[in-house]
Design a protein around this motif. Sequence first.
Motif, PDB file in Angstrom:
ATOM      1  N   ALA A   1      11.998 -33.683   6.761  1.00 36.86           N
ATOM      2  CA  ALA A   1      12.356 -32.644   7.734  1.00 36.86           C
ATOM      3  C   ALA A   1      11.915 -31.268   7.246  1.00 36.86           C
ATOM      4  O   ALA A   1      11.395 -30.463   8.030  1.00 36.86           O
ATOM      5  N   LEU A   2      12.089 -30.985   5.948  1.00 33.03           N
ATOM      6  CA  LEU A   2      11.669 -29.683   5.424  1.00 33.03           C
ATOM      7  C   LEU A   2      10.153 -29.552   5.382  1.00 33.03           C
ATOM      8  O   LEU A   2       9.616 -28.459   5.557  1.00 33.03           O
ATOM      9  N   PHE A   3       9.436 -30.661   5.160  1.00 34.68           N
ATOM     10  CA  PHE A   3       7.976 -30.614   5.245  1.00 34.68           C
ATOM     11  C   PHE A   3       7.550 -30.221   6.656  1.00 34.68           C
ATOM     12  O   PHE A   3       6.719 -29.326   6.840  1.00 34.68           O
ATOM     13  N   LEU A   4       8.114 -30.898   7.643  1.00 33.74           N
ATOM     14  CA  LEU A   4       7.753 -30.592   9.035  1.00 33.74           C
ATOM     15  C   LEU A   4       8.134 -29.171   9.410  1.00 33.74           C
ATOM     16  O   LEU A   4       7.373 -28.484  10.103  1.00 33.74           O
ATOM     17  N   LEU A   5       9.286 -28.721   8.945  1.00 33.77           N
ATOM     18  CA  LEU A   5       9.713 -27.358   9.223  1.00 33.77           C
ATOM     19  C   LEU A   5       8.733 -26.344   8.637  1.00 33.77           C
ATOM     20  O   LEU A   5       8.308 -25.406   9.324  1.00 33.77           O
ATOM     21  N   GLY A   6       8.353 -26.540   7.381  1.00 30.63           N
ATOM     22  CA  GLY A   6       7.396 -25.632   6.746  1.00 30.63           C
ATOM     23  C   GLY A   6       6.041 -25.659   7.430  1.00 30.63           C
ATOM     24  O   GLY A   6       5.399 -24.619   7.626  1.00 30.63           O
ATOM     25  N   TYR A   7       5.604 -26.847   7.826  1.00 24.84           N
ATOM     26  CA  TYR A   7       4.300 -26.985   8.473  1.00 24.84           C
ATOM     27  C   TYR A   7       4.304 -26.362   9.873  1.00 24.84           C
ATOM     28  O   TYR A   7       3.392 -25.634  10.245  1.00 24.84           O
ATOM     29  N   LEU A   8       5.344 -26.641  10.642  1.00 25.36           N
ATOM     30  CA  LEU A   8       5.376 -26.172  12.024  1.00 25.36           C
ATOM     31  C   LEU A   8       5.682 -24.680  12.139  1.00 25.36           C
ATOM     32  O   LEU A   8       5.185 -24.013  13.049  1.00 25.36           O
TER      33      LEU A   8
ATOM     34  N   GLU B   1      -5.034 -23.834   8.155  1.00 23.74           N
ATOM     35  CA  GLU B   1      -4.545 -25.207   7.967  1.00 23.74           C
ATOM     36  C   GLU B   1      -4.128 -25.481   6.528  1.00 23.74           C
ATOM     37  O   GLU B   1      -3.120 -26.126   6.284  1.00 23.74           O
ATOM     38  N   ALA B   2      -4.865 -24.981   5.568  1.00 21.97           N
ATOM     39  CA  ALA B   2      -4.518 -25.188   4.155  1.00 21.97           C
ATOM     40  C   ALA B   2      -3.183 -24.530   3.819  1.00 21.97           C
ATOM     41  O   ALA B   2      -2.357 -25.107   3.093  1.00 21.97           O
ATOM     42  N   ALA B   3      -2.946 -23.356   4.371  1.00 25.14           N
ATOM     43  CA  ALA B   3      -1.673 -22.667   4.136  1.00 25.14           C
ATOM     44  C   ALA B   3      -0.523 -23.423   4.785  1.00 25.14           C
ATOM     45  O   ALA B   3       0.582 -23.494   4.229  1.00 25.14           O
ATOM     46  N   ARG B   4      -0.779 -24.021   5.939  1.00 25.49           N
ATOM     47  CA  ARG B   4       0.270 -24.800   6.598  1.00 25.49           C
ATOM     48  C   ARG B   4       0.669 -26.000   5.741  1.00 25.49           C
ATOM     49  O   ARG B   4       1.855 -26.309   5.613  1.00 25.49           O
ATOM     50  N   TYR B   5      -0.329 -26.665   5.166  1.00 24.97           N
ATOM     51  CA  TYR B   5      -0.019 -27.800   4.288  1.00 24.97           C
ATOM     52  C   TYR B   5       0.702 -27.330   3.024  1.00 24.97           C
ATOM     53  O   TYR B   5       1.574 -28.020   2.503  1.00 24.97           O
ATOM     54  N   LEU B   6       0.338 -26.169   2.545  1.00 25.73           N
ATOM     55  CA  LEU B   6       1.011 -25.611   1.368  1.00 25.73           C
ATOM     56  C   LEU B   6       2.481 -25.332   1.674  1.00 25.73           C
ATOM     57  O   LEU B   6       3.366 -25.683   0.878  1.00 25.73           O
ATOM     58  N   TRP B   7       2.761 -24.723   2.827  1.00 24.33           N
ATOM     59  CA  TRP B   7       4.148 -24.474   3.219  1.00 24.33           C
ATOM     60  C   TRP B   7       4.900 -25.781   3.441  1.00 24.33           C
ATOM     61  O   TRP B   7       6.073 -25.914   3.096  1.00 24.33           O
ATOM     62  N   GLY B   8       4.230 -26.757   4.037  1.00 26.79           N
ATOM     63  CA  GLY B   8       4.851 -28.064   4.224  1.00 26.79           C
ATOM     64  C   GLY B   8       5.172 -28.725   2.896  1.00 26.79           C
ATOM     65  O   GLY B   8       6.248 -29.296   2.707  1.00 26.79           O
ATOM     66  N   GLY B   9       4.234 -28.641   1.954  1.00 19.50           N
ATOM     67  CA  GLY B   9       4.465 -29.204   0.619  1.00 19.50           C
ATOM     68  C   GLY B   9       5.600 -28.505  -0.108  1.00 19.50           C
ATOM     69  O   GLY B   9       6.395 -29.140  -0.804  1.00 19.50           O
TER      70      GLY B   9
END
Length: 132
Positions: free
Chosen positions: A79-86, A93-101
């Motif tokens: 859930a926190l991965f999806l929250l960070g990504y969304l 896109e790379a920053a979105r994956y970084l926030w998701g990670g």
Amino acid sequence: MTQIGTVTALPGGDGQVELTVRRQSACGHDCAGCGGCAGQELVIRAGTDIPLALGDRVEVYSGGGVLGIAALVYLGPVALFLLGYLLSAGAAEAARYLWGGAGFALGLAGAAVCDRRLRKRRAVTYRVTRKL
């Protein structure tokens, strides 16, 4: 949640017994197919009012919100991965994956802290419900 265990020790007269239970899995117990949980046994202490002897097979009930704990451990990081990504929708896109990670790592850290606190408080309790 109920499990089947075997009495391995009878410590002092405090109404507790030591049991060995097989680790339960959500995979349908197809251990021949994956081998991931085959042979893993846990040693637990359970309360009882039933007279037991070494080697007795018993049914054990685990209380203390086991399903809630499992939801925290498995669903929290996702859930926190999806929250960070969304929530980082305007970023590259790379920053979105970084926030998701980062959200996933935060979820794992939260689960680890929760696990340590629950172990200290012995929040998950076991009780022998019947002798088999």
